[in-house]
Structures are given as structure tokens and as C-alpha cells.
Design an enzyme around this catalytic site. Sequence first.
Site, PDB file in Angstrom:
ATOM      1  N   LYS A  67      32.861   8.118 112.144  1.00  0.00           N
ATOM      2  CA  LYS A  67      32.620   7.931 113.590  1.00  0.00           C
ATOM      3  C   LYS A  67      32.739   9.255 114.342  1.00  0.00           C
ATOM      4  O   LYS A  67      32.788   9.279 115.566  1.00  0.00           O
ATOM      5  CB  LYS A  67      33.644   6.948 114.165  1.00  0.00           C
TER       6      LYS A  67
ATOM      7  N   HIS B 211      41.880  22.881  92.554  1.00  0.00           N
ATOM      8  CA  HIS B 211      42.435  21.581  92.165  1.00  0.00           C
ATOM      9  C   HIS B 211      43.796  21.887  91.515  1.00  0.00           C
ATOM     10  O   HIS B 211      43.961  21.813  90.306  1.00  0.00           O
ATOM     11  CB  HIS B 211      41.475  20.927  91.169  1.00  0.00           C
TER      12      HIS B 211
ATOM     13  N   ARG C 274      41.012   9.272  87.911  1.00  0.00           N
ATOM     14  CA  ARG C 274      42.288   9.789  87.425  1.00  0.00           C
ATOM     15  C   ARG C 274      43.167  10.365  88.520  1.00  0.00           C
ATOM     16  O   ARG C 274      44.330  10.016  88.637  1.00  0.00           O
ATOM     17  CB  ARG C 274      42.055  10.965  86.446  1.00  0.00           C
ATOM     18  N   THR C 275      42.601  11.280  89.302  1.00  0.00           N
ATOM     19  CA  THR C 275      43.452  11.990  90.253  1.00  0.00           C
ATOM     20  C   THR C 275      44.018  11.005  91.275  1.00  0.00           C
ATOM     21  O   THR C 275      45.216  10.992  91.552  1.00  0.00           O
ATOM     22  CB  THR C 275      42.662  13.121  90.936  1.00  0.00           C
TER      23      THR C 275
ATOM     24  N   ARG D  85      41.527  14.571  98.922  1.00  0.00           N
ATOM     25  CA  ARG D  85      40.374  15.180  98.243  1.00  0.00           C
ATOM     26  C   ARG D  85      39.212  15.140  99.220  1.00  0.00           C
ATOM     27  O   ARG D  85      38.976  14.132  99.883  1.00  0.00           O
ATOM     28  CB  ARG D  85      40.019  14.411  96.974  1.00  0.00           C
TER      29      ARG D  85
HETATM   30  C1  NCD Z   1      37.692  17.009  88.052  1.00  0.00           C
HETATM   31  C2  NCD Z   1      37.455  17.223  89.535  1.00  0.00           C
HETATM   32  O1  NCD Z   1      37.355  16.263  90.306  1.00  0.00           O
HETATM   33  O2  NCD Z   1      37.393  18.384  89.889  1.00  0.00           O
HETATM   34  N1  NCD Z   1      38.149  15.713  87.766  1.00  0.00           N
HETATM   35  C3  NCD Z   1      39.486  15.446  87.873  1.00  0.00           C
HETATM   36  O3  NCD Z   1      40.059  15.506  88.928  1.00  0.00           O
HETATM   37  N2  NCD Z   1      40.148  15.204  86.726  1.00  0.00           N
HETATM   38  C4  NCD Z   1      36.572  17.446  87.193  1.00  0.00           C
HETATM   39  C5  NCD Z   1      35.228  16.785  87.360  1.00  0.00           C
HETATM   40  O4  NCD Z   1      35.042  15.904  88.198  1.00  0.00           O
HETATM   41  O5  NCD Z   1      34.327  17.168  86.611  1.00  0.00           O
END
Ligand code: NCD
Length: 338
Positions: A86, A135, A57-58, A107
Site C-alpha cells: 500500500k 546473508h 529453510r531460513t 529478508r
Molecule cells: C540462499 C539464499 O536465499 O540466499 N538460500 C538460503 O537462504 N539457504 C541461497 C539460494 O536461494 O540459492
Amino acid sequence: MKFSGSHILSISQFDRGDIERVFEVADRMEPYAHRQRVTKVLDGAILGNMFFEPSTRTRVSFGCAFNLLGGEVRETTGFETSAIAKGESLYDTARVLSGYSDVIVMRHPVSGSVAEFAAASRVPVMNGGDGANEHPSQALLDLYTIRKELQHQGRSDLDGLRIAMIGDLKYGRTVHSLCKLLCLYRNVTVVLISPTELQMPGAIVEQLRSAGHTVVESDVMEGSISKVDIAYSTRIQEERFADRAEADLYRGRYRLNQAIYTRNCEPNTVIMHPLPRDSRSEANELDNDLNDNPNLAIFRQADNGVLVRMALFALILDVVDQVDKNARDVNWYTERRF
Ligand code: NCD
């Protein structure tokens, strides 16, 4: 805050007016996200989408949000395919990638790493999740969803909100950011339901209490989810545990299904989850029998992510007032999506 050119690293950067601004711009993105109109306001711009942890999703919604504004997306996913494998430092990667992109989303599994990367970047960086820390875009889309769901019920105010957060509150970065965000509002009741070992970090509980909120901690779900507007379930963050066996100790501890919902919740309680929900039988934190429950907001929540991320890009790249210029109607099939 000044959005133009800023990094988005933590919810702590925002005040209540900033949140209203993000939500107001997100509302204006609806015709584009809902495939009624097309805009090319970011024509020629490039997003560097760098995801060093699993994501659906993100990663995709940041990418779509950028595409929907007319920009292009370049991605790296995972350490194996990146020069970090590397031995390259975050500093060097940031110096290089920021020469190729106009904005970067990152991320990374280590808390604080996105801020470290941002310090070396020549372009704005957005935190797509740094370890168990934060997040921020998820918290914004979560609150945007809460506001919309309550508006749908005829409630206009986030003050006085009652919310239960359920699951892995120790490692869940979404709930960390969401709690910080709720500190900007008044008279919120936060019910924190987790195994004792996975409780919300004390500093965040303290922040909630200092904001004047009522905080209730419990290790039992049934009973604790009565009298809340929102039941926000989360996944056991398996990737933060020493091994799978340790995560298994907690997996499946809190399972919400229709029968439990009917027995415990108010008729309008909205069910949320940042997703992915762990649907394996040993976990099944949100049962599929909730899929027809009109208060299950998890997919509306995921859809809202595109609106909020479009708003963040438009604000940071300072094009909010240009989005509607040169827009046109879509010319392909778009029925029944939203
Ligand atoms: C979350 C995350 O990555 O922190 N997912 C997301 O970005 N919607 C929650 C999760 O992975 O449980």
C-alpha cells in the site's frame, strides 16, 4: 562485538573471537535442537519474522530456533499481504513492527534494505538476506558446518582450509558473506568457479587477497575441484536476472554427480550447498545420486542452521547463561532424527 541488543546485518561486524563465541553457544544448543531437552528461556518473547522473498529453510529455521528457546513467532511473507504493497515505507514498517516484537528477522530483495529497516527499528534486527548483498547467518552456519565436518575427519583447524565455490558467485549472497567470513582466518585457498559473467564481485576477491588468501578463478568445474576440502555449490539466482531466459544461459553449467566427484575430488571432499538445490533436469546442480555419499553435508548444514540461529538469539537477547535453567527432558517421541 557486544552481542546484547545488536543488529546482525553483515559479517563485517564480527571478529574471530565473536565467531568462536557464536560457535561455542551453538554447541550448547544441541540438546534443545536435537529434541532431548526443552527450555522456556524466551517465554513471552516475540520474534517478528518478515520475509519479502521466497524462503523455506531460513524462515522456518529462524522461527524454529526461536520456538526452541520458548518464544513465539509472528510472520509476514511476501509483499502482497503486507502494507508495503500500500506504499508504506520501510521506516514506518520498522517503527510499527518493532513495537510488536522483541527481535526481528527480515529478508528483502533490495541490497541494504535490512540495514535501512534496522536504523528505524526499536529492537535488534537480523539480516535474513538482502538482495545479492549478504546473508550473514547462512555464512555462520556454513562455517560452523565446515568446522564440524573437518573435526569429524580429525582436523581441528580452519586455517589452511581449501574451498571451491561453484555457480552464481555474482548474485549469490551466501558466498559473499562466506568469503568475508573466511577473511578472518589464515592461509585459505578459495577456488571460484563461475561463468565469466557471474564472477565473484572484484571487491570481495580483493578482500580475500588482502587477507593473504590464495584466490583462483576459473569457468571450468572439472579439474578445479580436485585438492579442495569443501566443494560449495550454489544455485543460479534466477530472481536477480532480467528474465528466465537470461538465467537459462547459465543454468546447468555446473553439475556435480557421483561420477564427476569420484573422478575429480579427494575421497574426503565435503559437498555443501546453502539450498535449495535446483533439481530440475535443466539445472540438476547436485545430482540425487550423491544422496548416499557420506560427504554430502547439505542436510547436516541445514540442521546446523537451527543451532547457529538459536545461538544468535540467545546472544542478542542476552540469555545464554539462563538457557539451561528450568530446562527439562522432552516427553515425546524423538528417535532417529539426528
Ligand atoms: C540462499 C539464499 O536465499 O540466499 N538460500 C538460503 O537462504 N539457504 C541461497 C539460494 O536461494 O540459492
